[in-house]
Write a protein that holds these residues in place. Structure first.
Motif, mmCIF file in Angstrom:
data_model
loop_
_atom_site.group_PDB
_atom_site.id
_atom_site.type_symbol
_atom_site.label_atom_id
_atom_site.label_comp_id
_atom_site.label_asym_id
_atom_site.label_seq_id
_atom_site.Cartn_x
_atom_site.Cartn_y
_atom_site.Cartn_z
ATOM 1 N N SER A 10 0.846 -1.194 0.000
ATOM 2 C CA SER A 10 0.000 0.000 0.000
ATOM 3 C C SER A 10 0.878 1.239 0.000
ATOM 4 O O SER A 10 2.053 1.184 0.380
ATOM 5 C CB SER A 10 -0.943 0.028 1.217
ATOM 6 N N ALA A 11 0.297 2.358 -0.429
ATOM 7 C CA ALA A 11 1.001 3.642 -0.438
ATOM 8 C C ALA A 11 -0.012 4.748 -0.209
ATOM 9 O O ALA A 11 -1.076 4.751 -0.830
ATOM 10 C CB ALA A 11 1.730 3.860 -1.758
ATOM 11 N N ARG A 12 0.306 5.672 0.715
ATOM 12 C CA ARG A 12 -0.600 6.780 1.004
ATOM 13 C C ARG A 12 0.202 8.057 1.225
ATOM 14 O O ARG A 12 1.284 8.036 1.808
ATOM 15 C CB ARG A 12 -1.422 6.500 2.261
ATOM 16 N N PHE A 13 -0.360 9.189 0.790
ATOM 17 C CA PHE A 13 0.240 10.495 1.050
ATOM 18 C C PHE A 13 -0.027 10.928 2.488
ATOM 19 O O PHE A 13 -1.028 10.547 3.098
ATOM 20 C CB PHE A 13 -0.343 11.551 0.108
ATOM 21 N N SER A 14 0.855 11.759 3.009
ATOM 22 C CA SER A 14 0.598 12.450 4.270
ATOM 23 C C SER A 14 -0.454 13.521 4.039
ATOM 24 O O SER A 14 -0.716 13.903 2.891
ATOM 25 C CB SER A 14 1.889 13.080 4.800
ATOM 26 N N PRO A 15 -1.095 14.029 5.102
ATOM 27 C CA PRO A 15 -2.132 15.042 4.911
ATOM 28 C C PRO A 15 -1.673 16.278 4.154
ATOM 29 O O PRO A 15 -2.457 16.879 3.408
ATOM 30 C CB PRO A 15 -2.538 15.394 6.353
ATOM 31 N N ASP A 16 -0.399 16.675 4.293
ATOM 32 C CA ASP A 16 0.076 17.860 3.584
ATOM 33 C C ASP A 16 0.657 17.534 2.213
ATOM 34 O O ASP A 16 1.101 18.429 1.496
ATOM 35 C CB ASP A 16 1.116 18.615 4.421
ATOM 36 N N GLY A 17 0.671 16.252 1.847
ATOM 37 C CA GLY A 17 1.138 15.847 0.531
ATOM 38 C C GLY A 17 2.635 15.851 0.351
ATOM 39 O O GLY A 17 3.136 15.576 -0.746
ATOM 40 N N ARG A 18 3.393 16.100 1.412
ATOM 41 C CA ARG A 18 4.849 16.190 1.286
ATOM 42 C C ARG A 18 5.562 14.858 1.467
ATOM 43 O O ARG A 18 6.734 14.735 1.124
ATOM 44 C CB ARG A 18 5.390 17.201 2.297
ATOM 45 N N GLN A 19 4.863 13.882 2.042
ATOM 46 C CA GLN A 19 5.475 12.582 2.278
ATOM 47 C C GLN A 19 4.561 11.471 1.789
ATOM 48 O O GLN A 19 3.353 11.669 1.600
ATOM 49 C CB GLN A 19 5.761 12.389 3.771
ATOM 50 N N VAL A 20 5.148 10.307 1.579
ATOM 51 C CA VAL A 20 4.404 9.101 1.225
ATOM 52 C C VAL A 20 4.844 7.995 2.170
ATOM 53 O O VAL A 20 6.039 7.847 2.448
ATOM 54 C CB VAL A 20 4.689 8.678 -0.233
ATOM 55 N N VAL A 21 3.882 7.233 2.681
ATOM 56 C CA VAL A 21 4.222 6.068 3.500
ATOM 57 C C VAL A 21 3.854 4.818 2.711
ATOM 58 O O VAL A 21 2.778 4.726 2.120
ATOM 59 C CB VAL A 21 3.515 6.092 4.868
ATOM 60 N N THR A 22 4.784 3.859 2.670
ATOM 61 C CA THR A 22 4.563 2.620 1.945
ATOM 62 C C THR A 22 4.678 1.436 2.900
ATOM 63 O O THR A 22 5.503 1.435 3.811
ATOM 64 C CB THR A 22 5.588 2.444 0.811
ATOM 65 N N ALA A 23 3.836 0.435 2.671
ATOM 66 C CA ALA A 23 3.915 -0.839 3.388
ATOM 67 C C ALA A 23 4.431 -1.878 2.414
ATOM 68 O O ALA A 23 4.053 -1.891 1.246
ATOM 69 C CB ALA A 23 2.542 -1.242 3.906
ATOM 70 N N SER A 24 5.295 -2.748 2.901
ATOM 71 C CA SER A 24 5.949 -3.701 2.005
ATOM 72 C C SER A 24 5.992 -5.092 2.593
ATOM 73 O O SER A 24 5.980 -5.283 3.816
ATOM 74 C CB SER A 24 7.384 -3.247 1.704
ATOM 75 N N ALA A 54 -0.345 0.839 5.510
ATOM 76 C CA ALA A 54 0.256 1.915 6.308
ATOM 77 C C ALA A 54 -0.497 3.204 6.023
ATOM 78 O O ALA A 54 -0.866 3.465 4.868
ATOM 79 C CB ALA A 54 1.733 2.078 5.975
ATOM 80 N N ALA A 55 -0.736 3.999 7.057
ATOM 81 C CA ALA A 55 -1.489 5.248 6.892
ATOM 82 C C ALA A 55 -1.014 6.279 7.908
ATOM 83 O O ALA A 55 -0.687 5.941 9.047
ATOM 84 C CB ALA A 55 -2.986 5.001 7.067
ATOM 85 N N PHE A 56 -1.004 7.550 7.486
ATOM 86 C CA PHE A 56 -0.667 8.658 8.372
ATOM 87 C C PHE A 56 -1.856 9.015 9.257
ATOM 88 O O PHE A 56 -3.022 8.818 8.889
ATOM 89 C CB PHE A 56 -0.298 9.895 7.559
ATOM 90 N N SER A 57 -1.575 9.585 10.416
ATOM 91 C CA SER A 57 -2.598 10.229 11.234
ATOM 92 C C SER A 57 -2.995 11.544 10.563
ATOM 93 O O SER A 57 -2.259 12.060 9.708
ATOM 94 C CB SER A 57 -2.068 10.497 12.642
#
Length: 266
Positions: A10-24, A54-57
């Motif tokens: 999975s891959a998701r952006f942070s709320p401000d769009g500056r980061q990406v979190v990936t699960a592997s 994976a997901a940001f708060s």
């Protein structure tokens, strides 16, 4: 292009769009600088098996991950330090997400349940039981009042996020497991994606099926509404993303015939 060492689950952006979190499936999650696409922060030490989600708060300060090791883990997004381990599921955890206010965490598991957790303490607040098979995905409505889950029993179910009470109806119509679910921005509709290669749009207040979206040649892995709720995006193992009109199309009515008016005799 950024890639973890193994398959990206999975891959998701942070709320401000500056980061990406990936699960592997290399047993890690990573946080990437989306502007540079090279900086990374490895989240290691919490999971012993595949990381599925994976997901940001909402404030971007934390990350939650879901693993095959039956755990969900909460991390400091700045340092990568493990903050909490959520223990209670009896089989693999397939998805995890924060509530819109960041105070709760929602997880889905192959143990046929979803769980609501206190994001500060890791305590289980509610266990959502009703699916007959594994729960593959769970999501909050934008206002945080409702939850939708999708399962291997080919159904999606709706829940009250505060009480954990299930709605009187379920979303039935798919002929294969429901892999992804989401609410529309106003919460009045829901969308589901399935291994039957279709997505469906539903009335979230009645359970009525509104639309069936056919076009993918393989199973659907992700579904989402646009911010205005008028469009829907679906992704599939066929390698395509499709953008759909998410409201029922109706041909505009023909204008009523206008009767000819005879000139008034003088």
């Amino acid at each position: 292009r950024v890639r973890p060492h193994n398959s990206v689950a999975s891959a998701r952006f942070s709320p401000d769009g500056r980061q990406v979190v990936t699960a592997s499936w290399d047993k890690t999650a990573r946080i990437w600088d989306a502007r540079k696409a090279v900086a990374e922060l490895r989240l290691e030490g919490g999971h012993s098996q595949y990381v599925n989600d994976a997901a940001f708060s909402p404030d971007g300060a934390r990350v939650v991950t879901a693993g095959d090791d039956k755990l969900a883990c909460v991390w400091d997004a700045r340092t990568g330090k493990l903050f909490l381990t959520l223990r209670g599921h009896r089989e693999r955890v397939s998805s995890a997400v924060f509530s819109p206010d960041g105070k709760r965490i929602l997880t889905a598991s192959n143990d046929k349940t979803a769980r609501i957790w206190d994001a500060a303490t890791g305590r289980t607040l509610r266990e959502l039981t009703g699916h007959r098979e594994a729960v593959l995905y769970a999501s909050y409505s934008r206002d945080g009042r409702r939850i939708i889950t999708g399962g291997e029993d080919n159904e999606a179910r709706l829940w009250d996020a505060e009480t954990g009470r299930q709605a009187a109806f379920s979303l039935q119509g798919h002929t294969a497991p429901v892999t992804s679910v989401a609410f529309s921005p106003n919460g009045h509709r829901a969308i589901t994606g399935s291994l039957d290669n279709t997505a469906k749009v539903w009335d979230a207040n009645t359970g009525k099926e509104l639309l069936t979206l056919k076009g993918h040649t393989q199973e659907i892995t992700t579904v989402e509404f646009s911010p205005d709720g008028r469009s829907a995006l679906t992704g599939s193992r066929d390698g395509t993303l499709l953008l759909w009109l998410a409201t029922e199309w109706r041909k505009p009515p023909r204008p009523a015939a206008t009767a000819a008016v005879s000139p008034t005799a003088r």
